[in-house]
Design an enzyme around this catalytic site. Structure first.
Site, PDB file in Angstrom:
ATOM      1  N   ARG A   1       7.200  75.950  40.549  1.00  0.00           N
ATOM      2  CA  ARG A   1       6.551  77.249  40.725  1.00  0.00           C
ATOM      3  C   ARG A   1       6.788  77.816  42.116  1.00  0.00           C
ATOM      4  NH1 ARG A   1       1.009  75.183  37.906  1.00  0.00           N
ATOM      5  NH2 ARG A   1       1.312  73.627  39.532  1.00  0.00           N
TER       6      ARG A   1
ATOM      7  N   LEU B   1      10.361  48.574  35.517  1.00  0.00           N
ATOM      8  CA  LEU B   1      11.346  47.964  34.628  1.00  0.00           C
ATOM      9  C   LEU B   1      12.762  48.131  35.157  1.00  0.00           C
ATOM     10  CD1 LEU B   1       9.953  48.909  31.100  1.00  0.00           C
ATOM     11  CD2 LEU B   1       9.693  46.784  32.372  1.00  0.00           C
TER      12      LEU B   1
ATOM     13  N   HIS C   1       2.865  48.709  34.479  1.00  0.00           N
ATOM     14  CA  HIS C   1       3.807  47.871  35.230  1.00  0.00           C
ATOM     15  C   HIS C   1       3.676  46.387  34.887  1.00  0.00           C
ATOM     16  CE1 HIS C   1       4.695  51.433  37.326  1.00  0.00           C
ATOM     17  NE2 HIS C   1       3.908  51.300  38.370  1.00  0.00           N
TER      18      HIS C   1
ATOM     19  N   TYR D   1      12.613  31.482  43.768  1.00  0.00           N
ATOM     20  CA  TYR D   1      12.617  30.133  44.313  1.00  0.00           C
ATOM     21  C   TYR D   1      11.747  29.206  43.481  1.00  0.00           C
ATOM     22  CZ  TYR D   1       8.431  31.800  46.906  1.00  0.00           C
ATOM     23  OH  TYR D   1       7.225  32.344  47.273  1.00  0.00           O
TER      24      TYR D   1
END
Length: 591
Positions: free
Chosen positions: A143, A278, A338, A481
């Site tokens: 706008r 993702l 998430h 790890y």
């Protein structure tokens, strides 16, 4: 036309006709000129007698039977008979752009923070890497009154080049910005979108037009924008796709209403519901880690895994977003999308293939197998003011856009369970919060204790210190790890915990792309694997809607925690109820 409808061509030659390639296959020895193709027959005096213009613009001579012609002579004659389409386009009246395509990307809400900080930089990174099509145009739509030059100035302030690729950076930026344009209009105006459509067509230049709309706008105006874009600015001869940013509603009912409204104007395969987590490198690597390494897949079940933790924390509050955040809260903002999406990817069964639908089918099965979340398995908190040294950090309700009596949680922890054969009884613990002591997003997989461990006395009474743990650090400083037990060198028998570590910054010199780059590229290419399908969304909301309604109806007061702390104490009691200790409490480093 009928004189050329049954021409015979030599088998299996691929002839470069300039812009496109014509493939003449032995499987289809007869070639028919399409009805829309224009045929140009040379006059007898012309050197190209009895020529027919092929579909891609190349010209082939009429083939006459030749007695005792060798294959080599035949090939030579056929190749000489083909002339570049470039020489004949003008005479034949062909549109040279007819078979080319272009992608027009419209960022709706171009003046907002998300567009400036994420979308335009991601598009530039794709251009810099050579991932965008040859013909593309980017339009900002909002706008705000703005010229093309003003948009380019705004966008240029947020563009950066790859750390590992600095050559021609300024030149590339200039080339990219020349492809960026702006159109001012209302989000609910079909007339304004029709004006945008006219501008897009000018840039598309008669090519096959593919159009991508990125809705970087508040959810309350999604439908108006989709309606106008669909009716007044969709592609007439290519695809039209729409990327929709979260939140996808506030509960099951509002989410279903949003989906129904979107499907009035779009098909499901045109809707790309984006969850940028993702697109994170380590999240995408999750299935690779599991399905391409033999040592992990056999362990990926209740037999060997004691609990799984999904942890998200930010070391800042809602500064600048208080008004928006107060309407949703941390559960809707982080956990329902998430963290739940990561959980589904982590826990799913092996898909039939890497096809988007096969992967999303398995994710939906996980979500539908999950036990409804109970209020007693949820802890909520809200950060309060805290003074550290000479610095005073504000409380959540100190934000002028937040009501003073707000009960909106800025922290939540929850215990979830998947009632299927693989994961029965394994607690999946989620924790998400703002204004905590650090910033991180990680998956922690704690394995079961070694039965009859010969070295228990060496570890003392705290067996949790001896458990193996796989940590997938999504951000920052990406790493994977595995914690193992080993003997400290020396004459004595002293045990230590060490990390088998894949530290991305040390292992790979290439800079990790931003999640928005991957997702935008997937949307352009029509790859839906990392986008959320409507039935996924329904299943996700069905887990959280009842407990969200109960929290709001009962007006549950959140536990207050100091800004910059580790969060509410209640989160530790929740974990202890399931004999779990949060893995992020230690100060160990993976490197």
């Amino acid at each position: 036309m009928s004189a050329f409808s049954s021409l015979h061509f030599p088998p299996s030659y691929s002839i470069n006709g300039g812009k496109n390639r014509s493939f003449i296959s032995s499987a289809s020895p007869r070639f028919s000129v399409p009805a829309k193709a224009k045929v140009f027959v040379q006059s007898p005096g012309n050197s190209h007698q009895n020529a027919v213009l092929m579909q891609d613009g190349a010209v082939a001579a009429k083939v006459s039977p030749v007695e005792k012609e060798t294959p080599v002579e035949k090939l030579k004659g056929d190749l000489l008979s083909v002339t570049s389409s470039k020489e004949w386009d003008e005479k034949a009246g062909f549109d040279i752009n007819e078979n080319e395509s272009t992608v027009s990307i419209t960022v709706v809400g171009a003046s907002g923070d998300l567009a400036k900080k994420k979308i335009f930089p991601a598009l530039f990174a794709l251009y810099y890497e050579g991932c965008l099509p040859k013909h593309f145009t980017i339009y900002g739509y909002a706008r705000s009154k703005m010229t093309d030059v003003e948009l380019r100035n705004m966008v240029s302030k947020t563009l950066t080049c790859r750390i590992d690729k600095r050559e021609n950076c300024g030149e590339k930026m200039d080339e990219f910005l020349k492809r960026c344009f702006y159109h001012s209009g209302q989000y609910d105006s079909e007339e304004n979108f029709a004006q945008l459509d006219k501008k897009l067509k000018e840039h598309e230049g008669g090519r096959v037009s593919n159009r991508l709309f990125y809705l970087s706008i508040p959810p309350n105006i999604f439908i108006n924008a989709v309606k106008c874009a669909s009716t007044s600015a969709s592609s007439g001869n290519g695809w039209t796709r729409v990327i929709v940013e979260k939140p996808f509603g506030r509960d099951s009912e509002s989410s279903a209403a949003l989906t129904t409204a979107l499907k009035q104007y779009l098909n499901e395969d045109q809707i790309f519901r984006i969850d940028h987590y993702l697109g994170k490198e380590l999240v995408e690597n999750l299935s690779v880690l599991r399905f391409s390494n033999l040592i992990f897949e056999p362990l990926w079940s209740r037999q060997f895994i004691r609990n799984v933790q999904l942890i998200f924390s930010e070391d800042f509050g809602t500064e600048g977003r208080g008004g928006y955040f107060d309407h949703y809260g941390i559960i809707r903002d982080i956990m329902q999308n998430h963290l739940l999406q990561i959980l589904a990817l982590f826990a799913m069964e092996t898909p039939v293939s890497l096809d988007a639908e096969d992967i999303r089918n398995e994710k939906v099965k996980v979500l539908r197998s999950m036990r409804p979340l109970q209020l007693e398995d949820v802890v909520i908190g809200q950060y309060k003011s805290h003074t550290k040294g000479e610095v005073t950090y504000p409380a959540y309700t100190d934000d002028k856009t937040v009501p003073k009596d707000s009960l909106t949680p800025t922290f939540a922890a929850a215990a979830l369970f998947i009632d299927n054969a693989r994961w029965d009884g394994v607690p999946f613990l989620m924790k998400a919060g703002k204004a905590l002591h650090n910033k991180r997003a990680e998956i922690r997989v704690q394995f079961r204790h070694v039965p009859g461990n010969l070295y228990n006395r060496k570890f003392g009474t705290d067996l949790d210190q001896a458990t193996n743990e796989l940590v997938i650090r999504v951000q920052p400083d990406e790493a994977i790890y595995l914690k193992i037990n080993n003997k400290v060198p020396g004459l004595g028998m002293r045990l230590d915990r060490s990390n088998l570590n894949l530290h991305y910054a040390a292992r790979y010199s290439k800079e990790i792309p931003d999640a928005y780059e991957r997702l935008l590229l997937d949307a352009i290419e029509g790859e839906r694997r990392l986008f959320i399908r409507s039935d996924e969304l329904d299943a996700a909301w069905s887990l959280f809607t009842p407990v969200l309604a109960e929290l709001e109806e009962k007006k549950i007061v959140p536990e207050y925690y100091p800004y910059g702390s580790r969060g509410p104490v209640g989160a530790h009691y929740l974990a202890a109820r399931y004999n779990v200790r949060w893995g992020d409490l230690g100060v160990e480093q993976s490197t």
